[in-house]
Design a protein around this motif. Structure first.
Motif, PDB file in Angstrom:
ATOM      1  N   PHE A  83       0.835  -1.207   0.000  1.00 52.88           N
ATOM      2  CA  PHE A  83       0.000   0.000   0.000  1.00 52.88           C
ATOM      3  C   PHE A  83       0.866   1.252   0.000  1.00 52.88           C
ATOM      4  CE2 PHE A  83      -2.127   3.418   2.281  1.00 52.88           C
ATOM      5  CZ  PHE A  83      -3.371   3.469   1.671  1.00 52.88           C
ATOM      6  N   SER A  84       1.915   1.274   0.840  1.00 48.67           N
ATOM      7  CA  SER A  84       2.769   2.452   0.963  1.00 48.67           C
ATOM      8  C   SER A  84       3.542   2.727  -0.319  1.00 48.67           C
ATOM      9  CB  SER A  84       3.747   2.267   2.127  1.00 48.67           C
ATOM     10  OG  SER A  84       3.066   2.081   3.340  1.00 48.67           O
ATOM     11  N   VAL A  85       4.076   1.673  -0.932  1.00 44.91           N
ATOM     12  CA  VAL A  85       4.841   1.839  -2.165  1.00 44.91           C
ATOM     13  C   VAL A  85       3.947   2.393  -3.271  1.00 44.91           C
ATOM     14  CG1 VAL A  85       6.014   0.581  -4.016  1.00 44.91           C
ATOM     15  CG2 VAL A  85       6.604   0.128  -1.629  1.00 44.91           C
ATOM     16  N   SER A  86       2.755   1.822  -3.432  1.00 43.93           N
ATOM     17  CA  SER A  86       1.832   2.296  -4.469  1.00 43.93           C
ATOM     18  C   SER A  86       1.395   3.727  -4.204  1.00 43.93           C
ATOM     19  CB  SER A  86       0.604   1.389  -4.536  1.00 43.93           C
ATOM     20  OG  SER A  86       0.948   0.098  -4.994  1.00 43.93           O
ATOM     21  N   LEU A  87       1.120   4.045  -2.941  1.00 39.75           N
ATOM     22  CA  LEU A  87       0.663   5.390  -2.606  1.00 39.75           C
ATOM     23  C   LEU A  87       1.765   6.419  -2.868  1.00 39.75           C
ATOM     24  CD1 LEU A  87      -1.575   7.182  -1.462  1.00 39.75           C
ATOM     25  CD2 LEU A  87      -0.659   6.725   0.832  1.00 39.75           C
ATOM     26  N   ALA A  88       2.999   6.101  -2.487  1.00 38.63           N
ATOM     27  CA  ALA A  88       4.112   7.030  -2.718  1.00 38.63           C
ATOM     28  C   ALA A  88       4.296   7.287  -4.210  1.00 38.63           C
ATOM     29  CB  ALA A  88       5.390   6.462  -2.107  1.00 38.63           C
ATOM     30  N   ALA A  89       4.252   6.213  -5.027  1.00 34.56           N
ATOM     31  CA  ALA A  89       4.404   6.371  -6.472  1.00 34.56           C
ATOM     32  C   ALA A  89       3.253   7.177  -7.058  1.00 34.56           C
ATOM     33  CB  ALA A  89       4.486   5.001  -7.138  1.00 34.56           C
ATOM     34  N   ALA A  90       2.044   6.911  -6.585  1.00 30.43           N
ATOM     35  CA  ALA A  90       0.867   7.609  -7.111  1.00 30.43           C
ATOM     36  C   ALA A  90       0.918   9.097  -6.800  1.00 30.43           C
ATOM     37  CB  ALA A  90      -0.408   6.997  -6.534  1.00 30.43           C
ATOM     38  N   ILE A  91       1.328   9.452  -5.575  1.00 34.25           N
ATOM     39  CA  ILE A  91       1.415  10.866  -5.209  1.00 34.25           C
ATOM     40  C   ILE A  91       2.473  11.574  -6.056  1.00 34.25           C
ATOM     41  CG2 ILE A  91       2.038  12.467  -3.364  1.00 34.25           C
ATOM     42  CD1 ILE A  91       0.830  10.465  -1.386  1.00 34.25           C
ATOM     43  N   ALA A  92       3.615  10.905  -6.248  1.00 31.72           N
ATOM     44  CA  ALA A  92       4.676  11.494  -7.076  1.00 31.72           C
ATOM     45  C   ALA A  92       4.182  11.740  -8.495  1.00 31.72           C
ATOM     46  CB  ALA A  92       5.899  10.580  -7.088  1.00 31.72           C
ATOM     47  N   ILE A  93       3.457  10.769  -9.061  1.00 25.50           N
ATOM     48  CA  ILE A  93       2.943  10.909 -10.426  1.00 25.50           C
ATOM     49  C   ILE A  93       1.895  12.011 -10.494  1.00 25.50           C
ATOM     50  CG2 ILE A  93       1.650   9.746 -12.257  1.00 25.50           C
ATOM     51  CD1 ILE A  93       2.948   7.128 -11.240  1.00 25.50           C
ATOM     52  N   ALA A  94       1.011  12.071  -9.480  1.00 27.73           N
ATOM     53  CA  ALA A  94      -0.027  13.102  -9.472  1.00 27.73           C
ATOM     54  C   ALA A  94       0.592  14.498  -9.417  1.00 27.73           C
ATOM     55  CB  ALA A  94      -0.957  12.883  -8.282  1.00 27.73           C
ATOM     56  N   ILE A  95       1.663  14.648  -8.638  1.00 23.23           N
ATOM     57  CA  ILE A  95       2.338  15.947  -8.547  1.00 23.23           C
ATOM     58  C   ILE A  95       2.925  16.347  -9.903  1.00 23.23           C
ATOM     59  CG2 ILE A  95       4.320  17.156  -7.543  1.00 23.23           C
ATOM     60  CD1 ILE A  95       3.816  15.542  -4.971  1.00 23.23           C
ATOM     61  N   MET A  96       3.618  15.385 -10.547  1.00 23.36           N
ATOM     62  CA  MET A  96       4.244  15.685 -11.833  1.00 23.36           C
ATOM     63  C   MET A  96       3.195  15.904 -12.920  1.00 23.36           C
ATOM     64  SD  MET A  96       7.262  15.699 -10.734  1.00 23.36           S
ATOM     65  CE  MET A  96       8.337  15.777 -12.165  1.00 23.36           C
ATOM     66  N   THR A  97       2.077  15.180 -12.842  1.00 25.19           N
ATOM     67  CA  THR A  97       0.992  15.375 -13.806  1.00 25.19           C
ATOM     68  C   THR A  97       0.385  16.766 -13.664  1.00 25.19           C
ATOM     69  OG1 THR A  97       0.469  13.012 -13.784  1.00 25.19           O
ATOM     70  CG2 THR A  97      -1.233  14.500 -14.620  1.00 25.19           C
ATOM     71  N   ARG A  98       0.314  17.232 -12.407  1.00 21.09           N
ATOM     72  CA  ARG A  98      -0.264  18.552 -12.152  1.00 21.09           C
ATOM     73  C   ARG A  98       0.504  19.656 -12.869  1.00 21.09           C
ATOM     74  NH1 ARG A  98      -2.419  22.399 -12.327  1.00 21.09           N
ATOM     75  NH2 ARG A  98      -3.639  23.610 -10.847  1.00 21.09           N
ATOM     76  N   VAL A  99       1.823  19.465 -13.018  1.00 22.90           N
ATOM     77  CA  VAL A  99       2.621  20.471 -13.717  1.00 22.90           C
ATOM     78  C   VAL A  99       2.748  20.155 -15.205  1.00 22.90           C
ATOM     79  CG1 VAL A  99       3.913  21.076 -11.654  1.00 22.90           C
ATOM     80  CG2 VAL A  99       4.816  19.306 -13.157  1.00 22.90           C
ATOM     81  N   GLY A 100       2.064  19.092 -15.654  1.00 22.86           N
ATOM     82  CA  GLY A 100       1.996  18.807 -17.084  1.00 22.86           C
ATOM     83  C   GLY A 100       3.186  18.072 -17.657  1.00 22.86           C
ATOM     84  N   LEU A 101       3.913  17.303 -16.831  1.00 24.07           N
ATOM     85  CA  LEU A 101       5.087  16.588 -17.326  1.00 24.07           C
ATOM     86  C   LEU A 101       4.751  15.130 -17.623  1.00 24.07           C
ATOM     87  CD1 LEU A 101       8.042  17.856 -15.098  1.00 24.07           C
ATOM     88  CD2 LEU A 101       7.754  18.178 -17.549  1.00 24.07           C
ATOM     89  N   PRO A 102       5.118  14.609 -18.813  1.00 24.09           N
ATOM     90  CA  PRO A 102       4.901  13.192 -19.137  1.00 24.09           C
ATOM     91  C   PRO A 102       5.974  12.326 -18.498  1.00 24.09           C
ATOM     92  CG  PRO A 102       5.934  14.280 -20.985  1.00 24.09           C
ATOM     93  CD  PRO A 102       5.709  15.346 -19.944  1.00 24.09           C
ATOM     94  N   ILE A 103       5.867  12.068 -17.201  1.00 25.50           N
ATOM     95  CA  ILE A 103       6.918  11.366 -16.470  1.00 25.50           C
ATOM     96  C   ILE A 103       6.742   9.840 -16.589  1.00 25.50           C
ATOM     97  CG2 ILE A 103       7.409  13.215 -14.885  1.00 25.50           C
ATOM     98  CD1 ILE A 103       5.211  10.364 -13.790  1.00 25.50           C
ATOM     99  N   SER A 104       7.683   9.105 -16.010  1.00 27.02           N
ATOM    100  CA  SER A 104       7.698   7.653 -16.099  1.00 27.02           C
ATOM    101  C   SER A 104       7.065   7.036 -14.867  1.00 27.02           C
ATOM    102  CB  SER A 104       9.144   7.156 -16.248  1.00 27.02           C
ATOM    103  OG  SER A 104       9.207   5.760 -16.034  1.00 27.02           O
ATOM    104  N   THR A 105       5.998   6.272 -15.058  1.00 28.76           N
ATOM    105  CA  THR A 105       5.394   5.537 -13.956  1.00 28.76           C
ATOM    106  C   THR A 105       6.340   4.464 -13.441  1.00 28.76           C
ATOM    107  OG1 THR A 105       3.242   5.911 -14.989  1.00 28.76           O
ATOM    108  CG2 THR A 105       3.352   4.242 -13.265  1.00 28.76           C
ATOM    109  N   SER A 106       7.072   3.828 -14.339  1.00 30.18           N
ATOM    110  CA  SER A 106       8.041   2.816 -13.923  1.00 30.18           C
ATOM    111  C   SER A 106       9.074   3.405 -12.977  1.00 30.18           C
ATOM    112  CB  SER A 106       8.756   2.227 -15.152  1.00 30.18           C
ATOM    113  OG  SER A 106       7.853   1.590 -16.009  1.00 30.18           O
ATOM    114  N   GLN A 107       9.541   4.603 -13.281  1.00 32.41           N
ATOM    115  CA  GLN A 107      10.518   5.247 -12.413  1.00 32.41           C
ATOM    116  C   GLN A 107       9.925   5.546 -11.045  1.00 32.41           C
ATOM    117  OE1 GLN A 107      11.694   8.622 -14.773  1.00 32.41           O
ATOM    118  NE2 GLN A 107      13.479   7.563 -15.603  1.00 32.41           N
TER     119      GLN A 107
END
Length: 331
Positions: free
Chosen positions: A73-97
């Motif tokens: 749960f913690s690993v998925s949540l940390a990755a999801a928050i990181a992706i949501a933050i980067m998505t908010r600024v409009g960056l096509p980041i890597s989910t794998s990363q």
């Protein structure tokens, strides 16, 4: 299901940032409507995840070897928050990363030594982060040059060309969505692979295994993200990095789909076995767009936009690792 909620949030974040990218250049070049694109993307993401998803899920699951629901749960949540933050600024980041960064944060918090097998998997994954955009750029560059020569020697009426290009956008977009579902489902639910989440479900003569049950839920979450929050990242890739015409957009997506689908399968290369590896569709798409830009001339590429996107690729795993480190003690 409560523990899985972070994985489903991660799936939504992936859909918002990655899923509609398979149709993003088609939408921004006005070849396909956004509503049509997300419907087709959703369908083929789910199908691709059900058929090919478990292979890459096993590879990612072996990296962290998470044995508790709270850890997953913690690993998925940390990755999801990181992706949501980067998505908010409009960056096509890597989910794998993001997921791998969160897994490393988990291992460091637990004080676990990375096993030789996990270290080998991590090295291969890190290599694909570099290889996938380069392969996509090279593929796009080659296809662009080949098609340019074909159109020169085999001219066709503009109306016929337009119909052919529109149909090809739909076909290639569906293939890209299939490849995305088969490859990136591991990023959404791979950390739950070694946990006892679901019993096998009998559906007539078929049995739905736990891995495919996870893939089905992950596919629905990705689809929801694509429908609700993907348009801004489409604009970043399809318009801001390189101005794409309809044919160039088609080539970029085809190159991305080929590379992502390649890494969704296990390959035997002599004595070396390349496992199925979750790679970033956004990285591959950016590589494809960049390859088209280089084929048309380096002056067409906005290098400051590319540098901005690349910066996001560096920040993402670091941010996810830190977030995992913060979230784990709270649980």
């Amino acid at each position: 299901l409560a523990w899985l909620s972070s994985g489903l949030f991660l799936g939504w974040s992936l859909g918002a940032n990655d899923a509609a990218n398979v149709f993003g250049t088609a939408v921004t070049s006005q070849m396909v409507r956004f509503s049509t694109a997300v419907k087709l993307a959703s369908l083929f993401i789910i199908l691709g995840g059900l058929v090919n998803g478990p292979a890459a899920m096993e590879t990612l699951g072996s990296l962290g070897q998470i044995k508790t629901f709270s850890g997953a749960f913690s690993v998925s949540l940390a990755a999801a928050i990181a992706i949501a933050i980067m998505t908010r600024v409009g960056l096509p980041i890597s989910t794998s990363q993001a997921v791998v960064g969160a897994l490393i944060g988990f291992l460091l918090f637990e004080g676990n030594r990375i096993s030789d097998l996990s270290w080998q998997s991590l090295q291969i994954i890190l290599l694909t982060w570099v290889a996938s955009p380069i392969l996509a750029a090279a593929t796009a560059f080659s296809i662009y040059k080949l098609l340019t020569r074909m159109f020169h020697w085999l001219p066709m009426p503009l109306l016929t060309l337009d119909r052919w290009v529109r149909f090809s956008h739909i076909l290639v977009g569906c293939y890209g969505a299939w490849a995305l579902g088969g490859n990136n489902m591991a990023n959404v639910v791979g950390v739950f692979f070694h946990l006892d989440v679901f019993d096998p479900v009998k559906i007539g003569p078929w049995t739905l295994s736990q891995s495919r049950s996870l893939a089905l839920l992950g596919g629905l979450a990705i689809s929801l993200g694509a429908v609700t929050y993907s348009y801004r990242v489409m604009e970043m890739v399809g318009r801001n990095l390189v101005r794409l015409d309809s044919v160039s957009a088609l080539i970029a997506v085809l190159s991305e789909a080929i590379v992502v689908d390649f890494f969704a399968h296990q390959w035997h290369l002599g004595a070396f076995v390349l496992p199925a590896i979750p790679v970033s569709s956004s990285q591959a798409l950016v590589g494809g767009v960049l390859g088209v830009g280089l084929a048309r001339g380096i002056q067409t590429v906005k290098m400051h936009i590319f540098a901005y996107i690349a910066l996001g690729w560096i920040i993402t795993p670091l941010l996810a690792a830190v977030l995992a480190w913060v979230i784990l003690p709270l649980l």
